[in-house]
Design an enzyme around this catalytic site. Sequence first.
Site, PDB file in Angstrom:
ATOM      1  N   LYS A  16       0.861  -1.174   0.000  1.00 39.52           N
ATOM      2  CA  LYS A  16       0.000   0.000   0.000  1.00 39.52           C
ATOM      3  C   LYS A  16       0.903   1.231   0.000  1.00 39.52           C
ATOM      4  CE  LYS A  16      -3.815   2.059   2.682  1.00 39.52           C
ATOM      5  NZ  LYS A  16      -4.731   1.885   3.812  1.00 39.52           N
TER       6      LYS A  16
ATOM      7  N   SER B 255      -9.680   2.047   2.908  1.00 40.75           N
ATOM      8  CA  SER B 255      -8.767   2.760   2.065  1.00 40.75           C
ATOM      9  C   SER B 255      -7.754   1.878   1.324  1.00 40.75           C
ATOM     10  CB  SER B 255      -8.016   3.782   2.916  1.00 40.75           C
ATOM     11  OG  SER B 255      -7.215   3.133   3.880  1.00 40.75           O
TER      12      SER B 255
ATOM     13  N   SER C 258      -9.942  -0.358   7.147  1.00 41.05           N
ATOM     14  CA  SER C 258      -9.392  -0.297   5.790  1.00 41.05           C
ATOM     15  C   SER C 258      -8.690  -1.536   5.252  1.00 41.05           C
ATOM     16  CB  SER C 258      -8.442   0.883   5.670  1.00 41.05           C
ATOM     17  OG  SER C 258      -9.197   2.051   5.519  1.00 41.05           O
TER      18      SER C 258
HETATM   19  N1  GLN Z   1     -13.282   4.608   6.468  1.00 39.62           N
HETATM   20  C1  GLN Z   1     -12.539   4.960   7.638  1.00 39.62           C
HETATM   21  C2  GLN Z   1     -12.009   6.360   7.513  1.00 39.62           C
HETATM   22  O1  GLN Z   1     -12.146   6.945   6.483  1.00 39.62           O
HETATM   23  C3  GLN Z   1     -11.437   3.977   7.888  1.00 39.62           C
HETATM   24  C4  GLN Z   1     -10.217   4.254   7.106  1.00 39.62           C
HETATM   25  C5  GLN Z   1      -9.053   3.408   7.510  1.00 39.62           C
HETATM   26  O2  GLN Z   1      -9.198   2.392   8.175  1.00 39.62           O
HETATM   27  N2  GLN Z   1      -7.877   3.852   7.112  1.00 39.62           N
HETATM   28  O3  GLN Z   1     -11.449   6.890   8.431  1.00 39.62           O
END
Ligand code: GLN
Length: 507
Positions: free
Chosen positions: A79, A154, A178
Amino acid sequence: MTLLSEFHSLRDLSQALSDKRISAVELATDTLQAVHAYPDSHVFLHVDDALTLEQARTADATRAAGQAGPLTGIPIAHKDLFVTQGWRTTASSKMLEHYVSPFDATVVGQLRAAGTVSLGKLSCDEFAMGSGNENSAFGAVHNPWNPEHVPGGSSGGSAAAVAAGLVVGATGTDTGGSVRQPAALCGVSGIKPTYGTVSRYGMIAYASSLDQAGVLARNACDLVPLLDVMSGFDERDSTSLESCDGVANAPGRVQSDYAAAQVRFEAAAAQPLKGLRIGVPREFFNEGLSATVGDAIEAALKVFESLGATRVEISLPRTRLAIPAYYVIAPAEASSNLSRYDGVRYGHRAAHYGDLIDMTSRSRTEGFGDEVRRRILVGTYVLSHGYYDAYYLQAQRVRRMIVDDFQHAFANDCDVIMGPVTPDVARRIGDNRQDPIADWLADIYTLGVSLAGLPGMSIPCGFGGGTTPLPIGLQLVGRYFSEGHLLALADRYQQVTDWHQRIPGHA
Ligand code: GLN
């Protein structure tokens, strides 16, 4: 047909490499070709054939010297939130568009030392903020099952790359879901371990008290060696765990816990999961859950029951409060973490500006996307004088109560918790553009686990979505440090189901 697609598991591929039926260089060359030919050019943000082939040659040399391990020569990707020497690291943000790190993140270094070959850097939501991988400065990623839909976020690039068969495994990060959510929406397996077990050193910070590295792969069995080498105490991360309940946080732990669970299951023969109590939170089956996902979860629970487990209804009463608590704490920490991007030290600097304040303000306005700016504004607001007690402190109290809910369930009612990962299958790209809060609400089943720092995973358990099938994920949540056990449970399920073997275009 790629070389990778001829192998069903990391173990088979590893065996082929050690039998010299295939070399790491052949595999990397073929995989790079597939990456270049892949129609969604946004999945990978940075590919560098020369760097990948160099790692593959090293892997072949290690093998020739008789020093290969199970991951030597295995193609993976990272990532773009993990810093990497060589490849650019952008966090999918214009702010870091040209940034090249002078060092590797601990996780990247550990996987490299284990012999994996990196295919490059994978797209994500900008600074890991989002649930659809649309918040990338470099273009939305498409779901390999249906390109009109999001892959989740994400870690959307990571999930898409695994689902598309471009890599065996991919690193991800999970702050509020995410790893689990994109794994669910792309039909792959993903695990977010206990907070503190995997180093955050070199992982670009979003919300430090929640951020945890994880990994995605086709199936639970493939996740074991990957998570195993990623785990371990790191003195460069101040929140890294040295041990938990007297058990050292060291590489080898996940693998040995997994193996021990397998032995226990084997011994129980026809009823391998006899004695296992699965807690099913009643708050997860609310009006927001789609019937398709609800049915798939029910069916998955029946499979576990047929393996000998018992199902108990539990309550996680503060489930709903996880959303407001998370969306106060995460932006608060983000507003602090992202203050380092000031246009002075590194990152984007506006071409035209007046004084110093103007330079910082223009650089940040140009460098950050809408969602990141929204989080910084919310975070700054909830931390400001007069609102701190009302919002931030209150959210921290709610977080404590959420932890207590999970502790209570594990102490009294169950050994593992299961439920949905997402309320529905992947939405269409662009659907929530006018309503960013709709994405926040869809995080309801994953946020509590992150706030509590517990290990959680997602495994494929069905399909919904009409004519073009879209995957559904089952969430497994365990006690602190129980990653090996969770992976063994997931593996048992995958021995008697084939959802994880389906591939896009052939469901
Ligand atoms: N959807 C959540 C956010 O936008 C989780 C994102 C994540 O786990 N990086 O904060």
